[in-house]
Scaffold this active site. Structure first.
Site, PDB file in Angstrom:
ATOM      1  N   ARG A  16     -29.907  51.264 -63.969  1.00  0.00           N
ATOM      2  CA  ARG A  16     -30.811  50.485 -62.461  1.00  0.00           C
ATOM      3  C   ARG A  16     -32.198  50.959 -63.198  1.00  0.00           C
ATOM      4  O   ARG A  16     -32.727  52.198 -62.838  1.00  0.00           O
ATOM      5  CB  ARG A  16     -30.055  51.016 -61.770  1.00  0.00           C
TER       6      ARG A  16
ATOM      7  N   HIS B 176     -29.836  40.582 -62.710  1.00  0.00           N
ATOM      8  CA  HIS B 176     -28.380  41.866 -62.407  1.00  0.00           C
ATOM      9  C   HIS B 176     -27.015  41.726 -62.522  1.00  0.00           C
ATOM     10  O   HIS B 176     -26.073  41.018 -61.631  1.00  0.00           O
ATOM     11  CB  HIS B 176     -28.884  41.946 -60.835  1.00  0.00           C
TER      12      HIS B 176
ATOM     13  N   GLN C  32     -23.335  42.219 -61.242  1.00  0.00           N
ATOM     14  CA  GLN C  32     -23.086  41.600 -59.844  1.00  0.00           C
ATOM     15  C   GLN C  32     -22.764  40.010 -60.216  1.00  0.00           C
ATOM     16  O   GLN C  32     -22.040  39.577 -59.631  1.00  0.00           O
ATOM     17  CB  GLN C  32     -24.577  41.962 -59.253  1.00  0.00           C
TER      18      GLN C  32
ATOM     19  N   ASP D   8     -29.718  36.248 -50.948  1.00  0.00           N
ATOM     20  CA  ASP D   8     -30.155  37.420 -51.622  1.00  0.00           C
ATOM     21  C   ASP D   8     -31.384  38.277 -50.325  1.00  0.00           C
ATOM     22  O   ASP D   8     -31.645  37.945 -49.569  1.00  0.00           O
ATOM     23  CB  ASP D   8     -30.627  38.159 -52.532  1.00  0.00           C
TER      24      ASP D   8
ATOM     25  N   CYS E 207     -25.441  39.923 -52.169  1.00  0.00           N
ATOM     26  CA  CYS E 207     -24.521  41.240 -52.682  1.00  0.00           C
ATOM     27  C   CYS E 207     -25.179  42.517 -52.092  1.00  0.00           C
ATOM     28  O   CYS E 207     -24.496  43.431 -52.612  1.00  0.00           O
ATOM     29  CB  CYS E 207     -25.252  41.185 -53.638  1.00  0.00           C
TER      30      CYS E 207
ATOM     31  N   ARG F 159     -16.716  44.518 -57.717  1.00  0.00           N
ATOM     32  CA  ARG F 159     -17.346  45.066 -58.726  1.00  0.00           C
ATOM     33  C   ARG F 159     -16.314  45.882 -59.811  1.00  0.00           C
ATOM     34  O   ARG F 159     -17.235  45.871 -60.748  1.00  0.00           O
ATOM     35  CB  ARG F 159     -18.753  45.684 -57.947  1.00  0.00           C
TER      36      ARG F 159
HETATM   37  N1   CP Z   1     -24.852  44.322 -54.924  1.00  0.00           N
HETATM   38  C1   CP Z   1     -25.728  46.439 -55.536  1.00  0.00           C
HETATM   39  O1   CP Z   1     -26.193  45.811 -56.573  1.00  0.00           O
HETATM   40  O2   CP Z   1     -26.074  46.961 -54.362  1.00  0.00           O
HETATM   41  P1   CP Z   1     -26.614  48.703 -54.865  1.00  0.00           P
HETATM   42  O3   CP Z   1     -27.811  47.971 -55.129  1.00  0.00           O
HETATM   43  O4   CP Z   1     -25.937  49.093 -53.852  1.00  0.00           O
HETATM   44  O5   CP Z   1     -25.800  48.734 -55.677  1.00  0.00           O
HETATM   45  N1  NVA Z   2     -32.347  41.233 -55.205  1.00  0.00           N
HETATM   46  C1  NVA Z   2     -32.005  42.311 -54.278  1.00  0.00           C
HETATM   47  C2  NVA Z   2     -31.108  43.184 -55.385  1.00  0.00           C
HETATM   48  C3  NVA Z   2     -30.260  44.417 -54.602  1.00  0.00           C
HETATM   49  C4  NVA Z   2     -29.058  44.794 -54.853  1.00  0.00           C
HETATM   50  C5  NVA Z   2     -33.170  44.186 -55.156  1.00  0.00           C
HETATM   51  O1  NVA Z   2     -33.546  43.752 -56.376  1.00  0.00           O
HETATM   52  O2  NVA Z   2     -33.545  44.508 -54.280  1.00  0.00           O
END
Ligand code: CP
Ligand code: NVA
Length: 309
Positions: A108, A135, A138, A227, A267, A293
């Site tokens: 990430r 993402h 997801q 989101d 998400c 997931r």
């Molecule tokens: N939806 C998602 O990716 O959650 P986290 O940021 O907690 O991993």
């Molecule tokens: N769009 C959000 C998704 C979190 C899982 C972010 O990037 O923070």
């Protein structure tokens, strides 16, 4: 070995194969405990290394459980504990060392460039666990959830997104092309999807519908996605951005223009973009969405390791 960085770069056939495998594996686990290993233990002895440059709850836990259930193990690195973060070791050397210890790398990151750089030097698959631009794990899992609940291919459903044009939406747009579903996007004019995404959709002879009116976007929807308005490390004036989205809140009034049996997905984590009664209400399937997931990421891991049947 295959990487999993962007849905755009993966064939529709492979994406469908991943979903089918996830469905079969999920069914077979009905009587198993969380940490029980799948009977065929396909990733026995394999190590997934994961690293998070941004916070995570779901991605961290679901990947941990995914590799465990496949018979392997996971190790989570904190970037601030590596030489790389402090500049004492190059990304190339880090990648080569990761490849000698581990069998897969889930990252990430706050930089899409870093994903490409790691890909260049790794000899093991890399999985994008969220980047500024996408993402993918997801969204593929969300397609699974939609089809599981609606019991029909997503291509037969009206999908709607109300919210910011962020990484999750970019992946949903990519998915709309790969899985051929209709996608309505509701957002303020200033926050419409970037031109390169729209161009890519047209290049692939598909179409997305953008509305600057939440009600128009949500009308007749089977699924409403949302989101957070402000994403992780979003370098914006947060108060101003949230104010700009004030007419795009998902509340029961907005849900009422969608189909009667429409579902709501998010998400997580959430902000003020959705009212509590919708988020915690009967149409919301967010907990099932979060749990799935694990199942889809197991099949993503198998795809990456070349073990998808
Ligand atoms: N939806 C998602 O990716 O959650 P986290 O940021 O907690 O991993
Ligand atoms: N769009 C959000 C998704 C979190 C899982 C972010 O990037 O923070």
């Amino acid at each position: 070995m295959k990487h999993f960085i962007n849905l755009k770069d993966i064939s529709a056939t492979d994406l469908r194969k991943i979903l089918l495998d996830a469905k079969k594996r999920k069914l077979k686990r009905k009587k198993l405990n969380t940490l029980d290993i799948d009977k065929d233990s396909p990733l026995k002895g394999k190590l997934l290394i994961q690293m998070f440059e941004k916070s995570s709850l779901r991605t961290r836990l679901s990947f941990y459980l995914a590799i465990k259930q496949l018979g392997g193990g996971a190790l989570t690195l904190r970037p601030d504990e590596l030489h790389l973060e402090k500049g004492g070791e190059s990304l190339a050397d880090t990648a080569k060392v990761l490849s000698t210890y581990g069998n897969g790398f889930m990252l990430r990151t706050d930089s899409d460039y870093k994903l490409d750089e790691f890909k260049k030097y790794l000899r093991i698959p890399i999985i994008n666990g969220l980047s500024p631009l996408s993402h993918p794990t997801q969204v593929l899992s969300d397609i699974f959830t939609v089809e599981e609940i609606k019991k029909k291919p997503i291509s037969k459903l009206n999908i709607c997104w109300i919210g910011d044009s962020n990484n999750v939406l970019n992946s949903l747009i990519a998915a709309s092309v790969k899985f051929s579903f209709s996608l309505n996007i509701g957002c303020p004019k200033k926050y419409e999807p970037k031109k390169f995404m729209i161009d890519w959709v047209y290049k692939n002879k598909k179409k997305i519908n953008i509305f600057n009116d939440a009600k128009k976007a949500a009308t007749n929807a089977d699924v409403i996605f949302s989101d957070k308005v402000v994403s992780l490390n979003d370098k914006v004036n947060k108060t101003k951005k949230i104010k700009d989205f004030k007419n795009f809140k998902i509340d029961s009034k907005l849900m009422s223009v969608a189909k009667k049996n429409a579902i709501f997905l998010h998400c997580l984590p959430r902000g003020s973009e959705v009212s509590d009664d919708v988020f915690l209400g009967r149409q919301s399937k967010v907990w099932q969405q979060a749990l799935n997931r694990i199942y889809v990421q197991k099949s993503i891991l198998l795809y990456c390791f070349g073990k998808l049947r």
